[in-house]
Every structure is written in C-alpha cells, then in structure tokens.
Design a protein around this motif. Structure first.
Motif, mmCIF file in Angstrom:
data_model
loop_
_atom_site.group_PDB
_atom_site.id
_atom_site.type_symbol
_atom_site.label_atom_id
_atom_site.label_comp_id
_atom_site.label_asym_id
_atom_site.label_seq_id
_atom_site.Cartn_x
_atom_site.Cartn_y
_atom_site.Cartn_z
ATOM 1 N N TRP A 109 1.006 -1.362 0.142
ATOM 2 C CA TRP A 109 0.194 0.009 -0.152
ATOM 3 C C TRP A 109 0.897 1.374 0.231
ATOM 4 C CZ3 TRP A 109 -0.514 -4.133 3.392
ATOM 5 C CH2 TRP A 109 -0.096 -3.929 4.854
ATOM 6 N N GLN A 110 2.014 1.432 0.179
ATOM 7 C CA GLN A 110 2.915 2.192 0.149
ATOM 8 C C GLN A 110 2.888 2.645 -1.230
ATOM 9 O OE1 GLN A 110 4.387 4.720 1.431
ATOM 10 N NE2 GLN A 110 6.249 5.355 0.068
ATOM 11 N N GLY A 111 2.719 1.916 -2.332
ATOM 12 C CA GLY A 111 2.803 2.227 -3.810
ATOM 13 C C GLY A 111 1.667 2.894 -4.392
ATOM 14 N N ASP A 112 0.437 2.886 -3.816
ATOM 15 C CA ASP A 112 -0.464 3.491 -4.341
ATOM 16 C C ASP A 112 -1.402 4.427 -3.308
ATOM 17 O OD1 ASP A 112 -1.853 1.560 -2.789
ATOM 18 O OD2 ASP A 112 -3.486 1.249 -4.498
ATOM 19 N N ASP A 113 -0.692 4.719 -2.116
ATOM 20 C CA ASP A 113 -1.379 5.391 -0.950
ATOM 21 C C ASP A 113 -2.769 4.634 -0.651
ATOM 22 O OD1 ASP A 113 0.531 7.262 -1.866
ATOM 23 O OD2 ASP A 113 -0.845 8.432 -3.021
ATOM 24 N N VAL A 114 -2.405 3.746 -0.219
ATOM 25 C CA VAL A 114 -3.796 2.703 0.293
ATOM 26 C C VAL A 114 -5.081 2.782 -0.489
ATOM 27 C CG1 VAL A 114 -4.632 2.075 2.526
ATOM 28 C CG2 VAL A 114 -2.830 3.224 2.527
ATOM 29 N N SER A 115 -5.195 2.680 -1.748
ATOM 30 C CA SER A 115 -6.248 3.005 -2.904
ATOM 31 C C SER A 115 -6.904 1.460 -3.090
ATOM 32 C CB SER A 115 -5.918 3.784 -4.090
ATOM 33 O OG SER A 115 -5.527 5.137 -3.639
ATOM 34 N N GLY A 116 -5.787 0.823 -3.396
ATOM 35 C CA GLY A 116 -6.452 -0.631 -3.888
ATOM 36 C C GLY A 116 -7.208 -0.505 -5.289
ATOM 37 N N PHE A 117 -7.813 -1.554 -5.612
ATOM 38 C CA PHE A 117 -8.292 -1.724 -6.968
ATOM 39 C C PHE A 117 -10.057 -1.983 -6.952
ATOM 40 C CE2 PHE A 117 -3.931 -3.695 -7.416
ATOM 41 C CZ PHE A 117 -3.232 -2.535 -7.668
ATOM 42 N N LEU A 118 -10.349 -2.099 -5.920
ATOM 43 C CA LEU A 118 -11.872 -2.471 -5.613
ATOM 44 C C LEU A 118 -12.712 -1.054 -5.695
ATOM 45 C CD1 LEU A 118 -12.392 -5.351 -3.191
ATOM 46 C CD2 LEU A 118 -12.305 -5.379 -5.472
ATOM 47 N N ASN A 119 -12.287 0.053 -5.227
ATOM 48 C CA ASN A 119 -12.763 1.261 -5.141
ATOM 49 C C ASN A 119 -11.669 2.230 -5.169
ATOM 50 O OD1 ASN A 119 -14.477 3.541 -5.040
ATOM 51 N ND2 ASN A 119 -14.946 2.990 -2.794
ATOM 52 N N PRO A 120 -10.816 2.496 -6.051
ATOM 53 C CA PRO A 120 -9.520 3.031 -6.114
ATOM 54 C C PRO A 120 -9.860 4.504 -5.852
ATOM 55 C CG PRO A 120 -10.102 2.663 -8.304
ATOM 56 C CD PRO A 120 -10.937 1.663 -7.354
ATOM 57 N N ASN A 121 -11.116 5.179 -5.765
ATOM 58 C CA ASN A 121 -11.420 6.704 -5.788
ATOM 59 C C ASN A 121 -12.014 6.896 -4.682
ATOM 60 O OD1 ASN A 121 -9.850 7.376 -8.168
ATOM 61 N ND2 ASN A 121 -11.937 6.640 -9.448
ATOM 62 N N ASP A 148 -12.542 -9.658 -12.074
ATOM 63 C CA ASP A 148 -13.196 -9.078 -13.520
ATOM 64 C C ASP A 148 -14.414 -8.539 -13.574
ATOM 65 O OD1 ASP A 148 -14.644 -11.154 -12.448
ATOM 66 O OD2 ASP A 148 -14.365 -12.683 -13.950
ATOM 67 N N HIS A 149 -14.847 -8.187 -12.400
ATOM 68 C CA HIS A 149 -16.188 -7.364 -12.505
ATOM 69 C C HIS A 149 -16.053 -6.739 -11.011
ATOM 70 C CE1 HIS A 149 -17.604 -11.098 -11.087
ATOM 71 N NE2 HIS A 149 -18.665 -10.444 -10.522
ATOM 72 N N PRO A 196 -10.403 -16.230 -3.333
ATOM 73 C CA PRO A 196 -8.920 -16.550 -3.729
ATOM 74 C C PRO A 196 -8.889 -16.381 -5.436
ATOM 75 C CG PRO A 196 -9.536 -18.369 -2.458
ATOM 76 C CD PRO A 196 -10.798 -17.282 -2.617
ATOM 77 N N ASP A 197 -9.842 -16.520 -6.265
ATOM 78 C CA ASP A 197 -9.695 -16.345 -7.764
ATOM 79 C C ASP A 197 -9.519 -14.737 -7.946
ATOM 80 O OD1 ASP A 197 -10.416 -18.982 -8.074
ATOM 81 O OD2 ASP A 197 -12.712 -18.811 -8.764
ATOM 82 N N ASP A 198 -10.017 -13.960 -7.078
ATOM 83 C CA ASP A 198 -9.607 -12.536 -7.385
ATOM 84 C C ASP A 198 -7.912 -12.163 -7.038
ATOM 85 O OD1 ASP A 198 -12.173 -11.859 -8.107
ATOM 86 O OD2 ASP A 198 -12.654 -12.187 -6.045
#
Length: 421
Positions: A42-54, A104-105, A114-116
């Motif tokens: 999380w240092q690389g993206d400011d704890v944004s993640g990919f599920l709800n990055p905004n 994927d959605h 796990p698949d995610d």
C-alpha cells in the motif's frame, strides 16, 4: 559508483576487527540472508487498492502528499514493487489487503475470494516472493458509526465476518500456491470517540465474531492468523474495542500470533520490551515496523533508536524464528518506491548490527554481574565498522551498494513514474 574491490577490502578489515571480539561476520551475513521481510504494497498507491480506488480513506488512515507517479493499476503497482525489490538484498514477501483484489467485475469486499488474487500469485511466482494477507475493515460504507466486527447491528457484523472468512481462504490459497506460510493479519477500527457506558459488550461481540471467523481449520504450513491491537485512533479516542490487552489475551487463548504495530503505542514506549513477556506464553509475533513521529503517523522506517531496540531484542533473545517482520507506512511526499527501499534496508542494517555482537560473551558477563564489561563492549560496538559488512552483504546479493540504489530509482522515475497522469 562504489567499486567492488574497495568494498571487499573494507570488508576484510571489518571482518578482522570483529574477529578480535569473537564475532564471525560470515555467520552474521548468512543469518541475515535467512530473514525475510514482508513489504507493504500500500505504500505504492496510497492505500487506494483496486476495488474502489477513488474511495475516501477512513478508519483513522490518512496519506499525506501528492508526489507524482502513484500506481493506479495492478500492472503499475507490481512494476513498482519489482523495481523496489530489485534494490533490496535478500528474498522477501509482499503484504496485500482485500482491496487489492484484481476482479473481472465490480465486487463487494464480502464477495472477494481466492480467484481474485490469481494475478498476485502469478506475479509472486514470477518474482520469487511470498505473499501475506490483511482483510480490509476500513474505507467502506459498511463501517457503521466506526464499527465492524463489534457492531451491535447484526447485519454489519455478518458483512464483516464474511470478509474475514474469505480473507482466510485467500491466505490459504497464497500458502498452497507459493509453498510458504502466509500471515493473515486482522485489525479493525472499532471504537467510540467519547466515553462509552458499556465497555464489555462490544468486546464480547468482537470475541464472538473472531471465533466464528476462525472456526474453519487450515493447515498452518499454508496460513496462520495474527491479531493487531491499537491504543486509540482518529474518531475512537476514548475507547478502542480491539485494545492491546484484548488481542494479547486473544492471541494466547486462541493460539494466534499477536501483532505489535510500532505506531500503535506511545512514541516513547519501548515496544521491544513486550516481546519476551509475550513470547514466554504466546505462539509468535507479527511486527508492523513503522515510525510514529506523532503517534500512528506511519512514517518511512529509518535506522533510529526504536528500530535498533527492536532488532537487538529479537537477535539477543533468539526470537527471529518466531517473529514475522512486516513494514507498515504510507508516505506520498516522497518517491514511493524509495520508501520501500529505505525502510527495508534500514531494517536489515539494524538486524545486521545486532547480529555483529559477541552476544554469548555479553550474556555471560551479565550473568556474572560484570556490568562494566557489558557497558564497555556494547558502547564500543556502536562505532565498529558494521557498514562495511552491510556493503559486502549488498554486493553478494547483486544489489547497489551505498547510495547507488537511488540512481536506478531516479531513472525509473523519469522514464515511468513522471509519465503517469
């Protein structure tokens, strides 16, 4: 550019100096090589993640700064991690959170499985690293009134219990796929801003929620859980459900690891003093090494007195085998990759300096109440040439020596990071 011959010459001098004290520098290098750190993605993206990055950060978490080059996609984050890991000697792990699922959605946190995380496992195999897990209990609308697993609302608890259960499936998947144990660390932000009337029922609900999450048995060669407390957080200044004592007792009674996050204690408190007390009774430790300038401020780790006390204690008490060392910070005022490199290398340096000491002789002197010898040797060791041994360690691991690691980061910055919009 540091010259290889000069590094080796300096190492031979240092090797001789330490040998005079009965310290084997080769043995210390070999021992450090076996220590794997868990690097915080999380240092690389400011704890944004990919599920709800905004989404807005909540749960007492806040990132400062707007340095250009924040990772926005899985490919960008893994590319940045690759760059950072290539500058850190040794073989390590990467810590993930539920929010870093590559689905994927669009999915809810309680739907992620796990698949995610196949993307991450495939990347980890290619990179040669392990993976650790953290269920995400923050920055989500289902954090109601600052409560998750301890909420009086059963629907809220059911949501977060499912998040916890699925995180265990994910961590087990990491362990099975990569052949090394994945630590799954549980931290929740539950508590009250002002003084509560009832202090026991929230903790009883948390206890029951955790027990339900941990009902299913997994092979510990694949995964094991750790539980992390906190004194207080933003918005829960008066009462934290998951206090240090709660999780200390939970870890011992449920045979889990206890997580000590350096930033979750008072900055003047020596957390290393807690290791021996807990490990006499507990299964093991998970450390989140951070730097609390003003409490839980999560600054980049540096080789300061607090870090030295931590590493000395682990080495002198021979507890590295039962302690997992993870990094935890987020700083967007600097090149984010540099944060990983500075922190990891500082932690490794502190471990190495702790290893370069005649520990058995010092313990013998202490046992004989020879405090003069203990004081004299430990003080002199502070100026011994451990830096030359560190440079040799870097050289053997084919990573840049000294400040040379900053050059490839500056190049990557110009060619990659600054081109991100």
């Amino acid at each position: 550019m540091v010259k290889e011959k000069e590094v080796q010459q300096a190492y031979e001098v240092a090797k001789s100096r330490y040998a005079e004290l009965g310290v084997d520098t080769e043995q210390a290098i070999h021992r450090l090589q076996t220590v794997s750190l868990s690097i915080n993605c999380w240092q690389g993206d400011d704890v944004s993640g990919f599920l709800n990055p905004n989404g807005e950060l909540t749960g007492g978490i806040g990132v400062s700064g707007h340095y250009p080059g924040k990772a926005r996609t899985p490919d960008e984050l893994t590319a940045d991690l690759h760059e950072g890991l290539s500058l850190i000697p040794g073989t390590h792990k990467v810590q993930l959170h539920t929010i870093y699922a590559v689905a994927d959605h669009k999915k809810e946190l309680n739907e992620v499985g796990p698949d995610d995380f196949k993307y991450w496992v495939d990347w980890a195999k290619q990179e040669g690293v392990g993976l650790d897990m953290n269920p995400t209990f923050f920055s989500h609308p289902m954090v109601k009134h600052n409560f998750t697993l301890a909420s009086p609302d059963e629907a809220v608890r059911r949501y977060w219990i499912e998040v916890g259960k699925r995180s265990r499936e994910i961590a087990n998947y990491f362990g099975e796929s990569l052949g090394q144990q994945a630590i799954n660390n549980f931290w929740i932000p539950d508590g009250f801003k002002d003084n509560p009337i009832d202090k026991v029922d929230p903790r009883r609900r948390l206890l029951n929620s955790l027990d339900e999450i941990f009902t299913k048995k997994f092979d510990e060669k694949n995964t094991i859980e750790s539980v992390e407390g906190k004194l207080f957080g933003t918005g829960i200044e008066s009462y934290t459900v998951g206090s240090h004592l709660f999780y200390n007792n939970y870890a011992i009674s449920r045979h889990k690891l206890w997580t000590i996050d350096v930033g979750h204690w008072h900055p003047t408190e020596d957390v290393s003093d807690k290791f021996s007390s807990f490990l006499l009774f507990g299964k093991g430790l998970m450390l989140h090494v951070s730097r609390p300038v003003r409490w839980d401020s999560d600054h980049v780790v540096i080789m300061d007195d607090a870090l030295m006390r931590i590493t000395r204690t682990l080495v002198r008490d021979n507890e590295l085998a039962r302690t997992n060392i993870g990094l935890d910070f987020f700083d967007a005022t600097i090149n984010r990759i540099s944060g990983w490199v500075v922190s990891a290398r500082a932690t490794q340096k502190a471990l190495l300096q702790a290893m370069l000491a005649p520990i058995d002789d010092l313990k013998k002197a202490e046992l004989n109440f020879d405090f003069t010898q203990r004081l004299a040797e430990t003080e002199e060791l502070k100026s011994y040439p451990f830096g030359a041994v560190w440079d040799e360690f870097c050289l053997r691991n084919n990573v840049p020596v000294g400040l040379d690691w900053l050059k490839p980061i500056r190049k990557y910055e110009q060619e990659v990071l600054f081109k991100r919009s």
